[in-house]
Design an enzyme around this catalytic site. Structure first.
Site, PDB file in Angstrom:
ATOM      1  N   ASP A   7       0.925  -1.414   0.092  1.00  0.00           N
ATOM      2  CA  ASP A   7       0.009  -0.128   0.115  1.00  0.00           C
ATOM      3  C   ASP A   7       0.968   1.209  -0.002  1.00  0.00           C
ATOM      4  OD1 ASP A   7      -2.128   1.750   0.253  1.00  0.00           O
ATOM      5  OD2 ASP A   7      -2.311   1.613   2.430  1.00  0.00           O
ATOM      6  N   GLU A  68      -1.212  -0.944  -4.932  1.00  0.00           N
ATOM      7  CA  GLU A  68      -2.886  -0.773  -5.038  1.00  0.00           C
ATOM      8  C   GLU A  68      -2.206   0.380  -6.435  1.00  0.00           C
ATOM      9  OE1 GLU A  68      -5.119   0.740  -1.985  1.00  0.00           O
ATOM     10  OE2 GLU A  68      -4.595   3.023  -3.316  1.00  0.00           O
ATOM     11  N   ASP A 141      -2.709   0.934   6.537  1.00  0.00           N
ATOM     12  CA  ASP A 141      -1.647   0.777   5.594  1.00  0.00           C
ATOM     13  C   ASP A 141      -1.246  -0.547   5.619  1.00  0.00           C
ATOM     14  OD1 ASP A 141      -0.809   3.631   5.224  1.00  0.00           O
ATOM     15  OD2 ASP A 141      -1.138   3.432   6.713  1.00  0.00           O
TER      16      ASP A 141
END
Lengths: 190, 190
Positions: A7, A68, A141
């Site tokens: 992430d 991501e 996260d």
């Protein structure tokens, strides 16, 4: 299948490693956050992220890295940093020949919760349940990185079939014509 | 002062090396473009850019790298790629301990043409004149990279004075208190 989920972020870059196959219980092998100080120079922050990602790749030797996919509809400043951190993660993986997959936030949420509009708490709760953890990983996260890895494991069969179809279609297009032909190409009536 | 200017982009990443000091004629040592195929995977494109930038750093050993500061008011898709290519350039420089400077497009235009709203042709014309070239470097990304390097050489004295002032101000703040102290810090009246 062993997947490192990333992430991306400059201040906190979530990382999580999950092993398993679709349809079987999954195992978490590690989770954490690569942090860089907000007052450091941007170049130095990127070097620190590179070092952090390299350590995770060295330790866990994932077969896939799921990152991501960054969109720019959010806060402008954050998005630039996110794009830059994601570039470093993709670079580290591709340099080693590890395939990189990008998943959108809504794909990840839909994969682990059933809804593309689930909130952070719901994603954290499902990650905790799916990986049989005692508590949701902190910060968010870290949980998001695990969700990305889970999403990749579950979506991989479909994505791979799609890639194979694309490759087959590309191979069928013969002969390959260069995009900008030196000589104008004329249409010849059959 | 030898500066590598980088106009970041995924498809065409302009690179140009300029040597000189403010107030003296400047010399171009090299100019070019690192290209990556638009149909390649993003991770592979970033690896190709890294390889290209590394070659330019190896060959020219610049003391500074000047990169265009990316803004997101432009086309959304282009900006993400630009941010990612710039991250790779900054990473390569910082990894070698080469200071990275970011200049905005309008700073660069103002430095070489006198106007922050100059067009591409004007920038190309001034780069040609300032470096005593026979013709404007092509494509525009290559000219822009040279303009970045020139901008850095001319702005460096002012920027350095600013950095020294910041450093002096930071040093004056004593003692340095950690951002998140383990024990609450109490204000003690003098």
């Amino acid at each position: 299948m062993r997947v490192l989920g990333v992430d991306p972020g400059l201040t906190r870059c979530g990382v999580g490693v999950v092993e398993g196959v679709a349809g079987r219980p999954l195992t978490m092998l590690g989770v954490g956050v690569v942090r860089t100080p907000a007052d450091a120079e941007l170049g130095h922050r990127l070097v620190a992220i590179e070092r952090g990602i390299e350590e995770w790749l060295d330790e866990h030797r994932p077969e896939f890295v799921a990152v991501e996919r960054v969109f720019s509809q959010h806060n402008v400043r954050t998005v630039m940093g996110t794009a830059q951190a994601s570039a470093v993660a993709m670079l580290c993986a591709s340099r080693r020949g590890i395939p990189v997959a990008l998943h959108t936030p809504s794909e990840v949420k839909a994969a682990v919760t059933g809804s593309g509009r689930a909130d952070k708490a719901q994603v954290g709760a499902m990650v905790t349940r799916l990986l049989r953890l005692d508590a949701p990983p902190k910060p968010a996260d870290a949980a998001d990185a695990l969700a990305l890895a889970i999403c990749h494991i579950w979506r991989a069969p479909a994505v791979n079939r799609l890639q194979q179809a694309h490759a087959a279609a590309a191979a069928a297009r013969t002969p390959r014509v260069p995009r900008t032909p030196a000589v104008p190409v004329r249409k010849v009536p059959r």
